[in-house]
Design a protein around this motif. Sequence first.
Motif, short mmCIF file in Angstrom:
data_model
loop_
_atom_site.label_atom_id
_atom_site.label_comp_id
_atom_site.label_asym_id
_atom_site.label_seq_id
_atom_site.Cartn_x
_atom_site.Cartn_y
_atom_site.Cartn_z
N ARG A 95 0.88 -1.17 0.00
CA ARG A 95 0.00 0.00 0.00
C ARG A 95 0.91 1.21 0.00
NH1 ARG A 95 -3.34 -1.35 5.06
NH2 ARG A 95 -3.48 0.91 5.15
N THR A 96 0.58 2.20 -0.81
CA THR A 96 1.46 3.36 -0.97
C THR A 96 0.71 4.66 -0.72
OG1 THR A 96 1.03 3.52 -3.35
CG2 THR A 96 2.93 2.19 -2.66
N LEU A 97 1.48 5.65 -0.36
CA LEU A 97 0.98 7.01 -0.24
C LEU A 97 2.08 7.95 -0.70
CD1 LEU A 97 -1.32 8.85 0.62
CD2 LEU A 97 -0.29 8.94 2.88
N ARG A 98 1.76 8.75 -1.72
CA ARG A 98 2.72 9.68 -2.30
C ARG A 98 2.40 11.11 -1.89
NH1 ARG A 98 1.84 5.53 -5.35
NH2 ARG A 98 3.42 4.70 -6.74
N THR A 99 3.44 11.86 -1.63
CA THR A 99 3.33 13.30 -1.49
C THR A 99 4.22 13.90 -2.57
OG1 THR A 99 3.01 13.14 0.90
CG2 THR A 99 3.69 15.28 0.03
N VAL A 100 3.61 14.70 -3.43
CA VAL A 100 4.37 15.38 -4.50
C VAL A 100 4.20 16.87 -4.25
CG1 VAL A 100 4.72 15.63 -6.97
CG2 VAL A 100 3.82 13.48 -6.07
N THR A 101 5.34 17.55 -4.12
CA THR A 101 5.31 18.95 -3.72
C THR A 101 6.55 19.67 -4.27
OG1 THR A 101 5.00 20.42 -1.82
CG2 THR A 101 6.49 18.54 -1.51
N GLY A 102 6.68 20.94 -3.91
CA GLY A 102 7.86 21.71 -4.31
C GLY A 102 7.94 21.94 -5.80
N PHE A 103 6.83 22.21 -6.43
CA PHE A 103 6.79 22.36 -7.88
C PHE A 103 7.56 23.60 -8.35
CE2 PHE A 103 3.11 19.79 -6.89
CZ PHE A 103 3.21 18.78 -7.84
N VAL A 104 8.41 23.38 -9.34
CA VAL A 104 9.16 24.46 -9.96
C VAL A 104 9.02 24.32 -11.47
CG1 VAL A 104 11.44 25.51 -10.29
CG2 VAL A 104 10.84 24.50 -8.06
N PRO A 105 8.32 25.23 -12.11
CA PRO A 105 8.21 25.18 -13.57
C PRO A 105 9.56 25.48 -14.20
CG PRO A 105 6.59 26.69 -12.61
CD PRO A 105 7.55 26.32 -11.53
N ARG A 106 9.99 24.61 -15.10
CA ARG A 106 11.27 24.81 -15.78
C ARG A 106 11.09 25.50 -17.12
NH1 ARG A 106 14.52 19.24 -15.00
NH2 ARG A 106 16.15 20.43 -16.03
N GLU A 114 7.21 21.93 -18.62
CA GLU A 114 8.18 21.05 -17.96
C GLU A 114 8.23 21.49 -16.51
OE1 GLU A 114 12.79 19.54 -18.04
OE2 GLU A 114 11.99 20.58 -19.79
N LEU A 115 8.03 20.53 -15.62
CA LEU A 115 7.81 20.82 -14.22
C LEU A 115 8.67 19.92 -13.36
CD1 LEU A 115 5.70 22.47 -12.53
CD2 LEU A 115 4.23 20.46 -12.68
N ARG A 116 9.41 20.51 -12.44
CA ARG A 116 10.21 19.74 -11.49
C ARG A 116 9.47 19.72 -10.16
NH1 ARG A 116 16.10 20.92 -9.00
NH2 ARG A 116 16.32 18.88 -8.04
N SER A 117 9.57 18.60 -9.44
CA SER A 117 8.95 18.49 -8.13
C SER A 117 9.70 17.46 -7.30
CB SER A 117 7.47 18.11 -8.26
OG SER A 117 7.34 16.86 -8.91
N ALA A 118 9.30 17.35 -6.05
CA ALA A 118 9.87 16.37 -5.14
C ALA A 118 8.78 15.40 -4.73
CB ALA A 118 10.44 17.06 -3.91
N GLN A 119 9.14 14.13 -4.65
CA GLN A 119 8.17 13.11 -4.25
C GLN A 119 8.72 12.32 -3.07
OE1 GLN A 119 5.71 10.28 -6.85
NE2 GLN A 119 7.55 9.10 -6.43
N VAL A 120 7.87 12.12 -2.09
CA VAL A 120 8.15 11.20 -1.00
C VAL A 120 7.05 10.15 -1.06
CG1 VAL A 120 8.32 10.88 1.50
CG2 VAL A 120 9.23 12.96 0.43
N LEU A 121 7.48 8.90 -1.13
CA LEU A 121 6.55 7.79 -1.24
C LEU A 121 6.78 6.86 -0.04
CD1 LEU A 121 5.81 5.75 -4.41
CD2 LEU A 121 6.22 4.60 -2.26
N VAL A 122 5.71 6.58 0.68
CA VAL A 122 5.77 5.62 1.77
C VAL A 122 5.04 4.37 1.30
CG1 VAL A 122 5.14 5.13 4.18
CG2 VAL A 122 5.81 7.46 3.50
N ALA A 123 5.71 3.24 1.41
CA ALA A 123 5.12 1.96 1.02
C ALA A 123 5.04 1.08 2.27
CB ALA A 123 5.97 1.29 -0.04
N TYR A 124 3.89 0.44 2.45
CA TYR A 124 3.68 -0.43 3.61
C TYR A 124 3.32 -1.83 3.12
CZ TYR A 124 1.74 -2.43 7.84
OH TYR A 124 1.48 -3.25 8.90
N LYS A 125 4.07 -2.80 3.62
CA LYS A 125 3.83 -4.19 3.23
C LYS A 125 4.31 -5.12 4.33
CE LYS A 125 5.06 -7.31 -0.57
NZ LYS A 125 5.69 -7.37 -1.89
N ARG A 126 3.45 -6.01 4.75
CA ARG A 126 3.79 -7.03 5.76
C ARG A 126 4.44 -6.44 7.01
NH1 ARG A 126 7.13 -10.39 1.93
NH2 ARG A 126 5.74 -10.39 0.16
#
Length: 173
Positions: A95-106, A114-126
Motif C-alpha cells: 500500500r502506498t501514499l505519495r506526497t508530491v510537492t515543491g513544484f518548480v516550472p522549468r 516542464e515541471l520539477r517536483s519532489a516526491q516522498v513515497l511511503v510503502a507499507y507491506k507485511r
Amino acid sequence: MTEPTVLTAPISTTDPRVVRAVELVWREAELLDRKAYVDWNALYAGDGIYVIPVDPSTEDFAGTLNMVYDDARMRQMRVTRMIEGYAIAAVDAARTLRTVTGFVPRSVTDDQVELRSAQVLVAYKRGHHDLWAADLVHTIRLSPDGPGADRIVRKVVRLVDSEDAVPAAGFLL
C-alpha cells in the motif's frame, strides 16, 4: 571584462498552464496510490516515456542503465502484469501514499510545461514501511481540448539513492 549574468524572472506556479500540469501530476499520484493502473497509463501520450535512471545526472536515458525505461508498449505490459495478478508484485503489492510537492516550472509554452517536483513515497507491506524519495521531472503536453486531455510526455524519477542498492518495488514510482 565579463558580462553580468542576467537572471530571468521565475515562472509563476499560478500560471494557468502550470496549474494544469501540477493538477495532472497530482492526479497521477492519486491513481498510482489507488492502484488504478489502466487509468494511470491513459494519462500518458502515445509517445510518452516513463524512466527511472540509475545515474542521477544522466539525460541520455536510451544510452544508459535505467531501473525502468518504458515507452507505451512497455508501460502497457507493466500495467497488464500489475492488474492480472500473475506477478507476485501484483498479488502482494504494498500500500502506498505519495506526497508530491515543491513544484518548480522549468519551461512553459502554450502547448507544453516542464515541471520539477519532489516526491516522498511511503510503502507499507507485511508490517514494514519503506521510504522512497525522488526528484521528478514531468513534461506535460497541454491539449487545446482542455485539462482533461492533457498528457504526460515524459516522467523522470531520479531516486535520491539510485546509485545504492535499492529495495525491490512492486509498484510504480
